[in-house]
Design a protein around this motif. Sequence first.
Motif, short mmCIF file in Angstrom:
data_model
loop_
_atom_site.label_atom_id
_atom_site.label_comp_id
_atom_site.label_asym_id
_atom_site.label_seq_id
_atom_site.Cartn_x
_atom_site.Cartn_y
_atom_site.Cartn_z
N ALA A 117 -16.23 -14.23 55.34
CA ALA A 117 -15.37 -13.05 55.33
C ALA A 117 -14.58 -12.96 54.02
O ALA A 117 -14.17 -13.97 53.45
N LEU A 118 -14.38 -11.74 53.56
CA LEU A 118 -13.52 -11.45 52.40
C LEU A 118 -12.33 -10.66 52.93
O LEU A 118 -12.49 -9.55 53.41
N LEU A 119 -11.14 -11.27 52.86
CA LEU A 119 -9.98 -10.71 53.56
C LEU A 119 -8.94 -10.18 52.58
O LEU A 119 -8.56 -10.88 51.64
N GLU B 79 -19.27 -6.42 48.34
CA GLU B 79 -18.11 -5.81 49.01
C GLU B 79 -17.15 -5.11 48.06
O GLU B 79 -16.55 -4.10 48.39
N ASP C 48 -14.79 -3.60 56.35
CA ASP C 48 -14.12 -4.76 56.93
C ASP C 48 -15.15 -5.55 57.72
O ASP C 48 -16.02 -5.00 58.38
N ALA C 49 -15.04 -6.86 57.62
CA ALA C 49 -16.09 -7.72 58.18
C ALA C 49 -15.91 -7.97 59.66
O ALA C 49 -16.73 -8.63 60.27
N SER D 231 -14.00 -21.29 54.88
CA SER D 231 -13.89 -22.11 56.09
C SER D 231 -14.77 -21.54 57.21
O SER D 231 -14.85 -22.11 58.29
N ARG D 232 -15.42 -20.44 56.94
CA ARG D 232 -16.25 -19.79 57.96
C ARG D 232 -17.71 -20.24 57.89
O ARG D 232 -18.58 -19.63 58.50
N GLY E 89 -2.42 -15.65 58.77
CA GLY E 89 -3.46 -15.96 59.76
C GLY E 89 -4.61 -16.79 59.24
O GLY E 89 -5.63 -16.93 59.91
N ILE E 90 -4.47 -17.37 58.05
CA ILE E 90 -5.56 -18.17 57.46
C ILE E 90 -5.06 -19.60 57.25
O ILE E 90 -4.22 -19.85 56.38
N ASN F 288 -15.73 -18.29 63.64
CA ASN F 288 -14.69 -17.27 63.64
C ASN F 288 -13.47 -17.71 62.83
O ASN F 288 -13.40 -18.86 62.40
N PRO F 289 -12.51 -16.82 62.61
CA PRO F 289 -11.36 -17.13 61.72
C PRO F 289 -10.56 -18.36 62.13
O PRO F 289 -10.09 -19.10 61.27
N ASP G 225 -12.99 -16.48 52.42
CA ASP G 225 -12.66 -17.55 53.36
C ASP G 225 -13.89 -18.42 53.65
O ASP G 225 -14.63 -18.19 54.60
N GLY H 45 -7.25 -7.33 61.04
CA GLY H 45 -8.22 -8.34 61.46
C GLY H 45 -8.28 -9.51 60.50
O GLY H 45 -7.60 -9.55 59.46
N LEU H 46 -9.10 -10.48 60.86
CA LEU H 46 -9.36 -11.65 60.02
C LEU H 46 -10.86 -11.84 59.80
O LEU H 46 -11.31 -12.94 59.51
N GLY H 47 -11.62 -10.75 59.96
CA GLY H 47 -13.06 -10.89 59.78
C GLY H 47 -13.73 -11.62 60.92
O GLY H 47 -14.70 -12.33 60.73
N GLU H 48 -13.20 -11.40 62.14
CA GLU H 48 -13.76 -12.08 63.31
C GLU H 48 -15.15 -11.52 63.63
O GLU H 48 -15.46 -10.38 63.32
N GLY H 49 -15.96 -12.34 64.30
CA GLY H 49 -17.28 -11.90 64.73
C GLY H 49 -18.33 -12.09 63.65
O GLY H 49 -18.11 -12.75 62.65
#
Lengths: 416, 416
Positions: free
Chosen positions: B99-101, B237, A75-76, B113-114, B349-350, A115-116, B111, A92-96
């Motif tokens: 991130a890959l969610l 991933e 997980d990212a 948008s990051r 959340g996206i 961040n997300p 995503d 999570g949403l891949g924060e950080g």
Amino acid sequence: MNAASRRTTYPGASLARHQRSMGDPRLRYPLWPTLPRGCPRTRTEGVDFPLEVDYAYEETPADLFTGPVRRAGQDAGLERWAPLLPPLAAPGLGEGATALLPLGDGVWIKDESRNPTWSHKDRLNRVTVSAAVHQGAPGIAVASSGNHGASAAAYAARAGLRCVVLASAGVPPAVASFLQAYGAVVLPVPENSRWPLLNEVCDRLGFHPVSNLTRTHTGHPFGAEGYKTIAYEIHAELGAPAAVFVPSGYGELLFGIWKGFVELRRLGITTRLPRMFGCEPAAGGPLTAAVRAGVPAAVVPVAPTDAYAIDCAAGGHRAVRAVIDSAGQALMVTDAEMAYARDHLASQGIWAELSAAAGLAGLRQQSASGAEFDGPVVCVSTSSGFKGLGVGDVPLEAVEPTWATISRVLKASGIA
Amino acid sequence: MNAASRRTTYPGASLARHQRSMGDPRLRYPLWPTLPRGCPRTRTEGVDFPLEVDYAYEETPADLFTGPVRRAGQDAGLERWAPLLPPLAAPGLGEGATALLPLGDGVWIKDESRNPTWSHKDRLNRVTVSAAVHQGAPGIAVASSGNHGASAAAYAARAGLRCVVLASAGVPPAVASFLQAYGAVVLPVPENSRWPLLNEVCDRLGFHPVSNLTRTHTGHPFGAEGYKTIAYEIHAELGAPAAVFVPSGYGELLFGIWKGFVELRRLGITTRLPRMFGCEPAAGGPLTAAVRAGVPAAVVPVAPTDAYAIDCAAGGHRAVRAVIDSAGQALMVTDAEMAYARDHLASQGIWAELSAAAGLAGLRQQSASGAEFDGPVVCVSTSSGFKGLGVGDVPLEAVEPTWATISRVLKASGIA
């Protein structure tokens, strides 16, 4: 086990053990339930003291800090640092793992708009919404007119929780859309009604508060824990910098980053600590006021400022501790100084909200007064330019589509 | 060598060697100068054929694909994959490593948008602005009313180049601010004047074009190279997924991701390739038209659609090749299907722009028609919800700050 199923477990179990009072570090409380109103035994008439989280540091996995910031097949998000965070019970949403960008002359920008929901607040909300999930709350509640509220709404949506945002009526139009994007109930109320109503929503509905409920800021006991991962990431790329300049409202971000470096020293990962500079709008300045007066936290009047994301009347003890313990400083930056810094960032390809440029504005102020730093300096840019006041106010005026006209415009712009 | 100075070099030299015609793969051209109008020898009256980049694949470093997506102490951007990209002569902004969610049921959201300007376009512009720097151009020029233009402006600013954006007058207000944020000269002109004027800016001023100049789309020869890093990241991933659903305008993104997987197979990193699904607004559909007619590329009329980021009349041969060669499909998705997908993403959340949800909309369409996939499926979400039409149009209406009123609102929302 394939990559997908591996991602449903954390790389390491949480070593969080207690809540510890920042009013008296000898006072410990169990980790659960979280104490949303600060340390119940040290508060005075003027000051509420926050809590922080204590860990079984001696059990930290030996390789926690040796790997890359983002690993493939994991997980990212904040899972990367799970042992030194409260349990990440919410998805999570891949924060950080945000970018650290060189600005020249040893200055680096930590770009938290990556961040997300495009601000640093996602690190906090991953952890605080996790607390809500862990405690079985049916929803979360937050008082915010911007990044914090939208981020909380996103994490609540991801976790399947309801979310109530007590906002203000005057938020920028694009931010109003942002606040409403994730299905939260957004209730604009007058500023001085926000906190009483937040208390009421939490008390009556059992909703978990993810923002502050006290007179001086204490916030969620877990919030700053999310922010400390910024220190881990900076250290992985640069080592410990000489100084970190941080936009400061309540000061949770400032303290969180500081705590991360202190932990790295405690664990023997670094011997050096940065000086922490809290950069707040000159229109208010509760951190500056507290540091000057030598008190644990202060409340000040706030004059108008466009830095709406950090225009706080109430300060908190966390920020004061970060400044004092790091031999740092509280700095007041004007809107003009922030605008100058914001424009400089844009000229380097980084479009930041006005408040987000407070860190760089603080550094420029220090440099102008002759300060020098023995090593790299990091300025945290907290949020995307899309969230600024005035966004959407400058429509494009059509130009006549002839070379004569266009050539004239280009000449006026110094091109051709 | 400390971390800061290490970051000024690339982890590996570029192995890019030639531009190769997609009209006839036997035709090669030198890598420099880039050919901004497609392959000069294969164009017909109806179709312009793009170029792609050829590499000395046999010299690929053995460990290029074994490390993490983002390493500490390295530039966070496309440098990660420098050997298989054209020379990265322009400084970066930490693009990529998005991130890959997990969305459940084996579906993943990439995503985009990051990225530094919150869309996939940053991957393209890092590479195309690098070409401008390499060739010594004084500036870049781009025709765009959104992500592409703002991203190009950001990379031009970062590189110290001037930037001219030929835009349209009707862009959403927040996007108008975005386009103007990085110091570019933004010139709104009627749609059908954009390309003639783009040609004129490039010819008269020697500016480097980073968008298309031809009747059917060829675009910049290097653009899709930036996009292929999405495939590298997904593979790190998940391995090779069964299918990738991609919002498609001109189809550069679709082809770029496909090319990345083809390279991974060529290098022996994977044996499997995904099926590629190009998802375009039903209001137009040049990719669908070309695939149905069995032609290299098509131009179609475009009816009104809110998916303004991908409402293209002209298609390009790259997208057709990705669909045909991968045994994929061109899909037309309605605005309602995209809105449904966008709302589903928000509920997780996206917050994505309408166009950005076209990939998920395409997957839902396929699933509804009974398609099944033997492995994970990735939908690329290209951009942030901040860029949507209608952002800023829903102001917050103040509510009376009493529990009675708030309780009524909450009840109406299904809370309490």
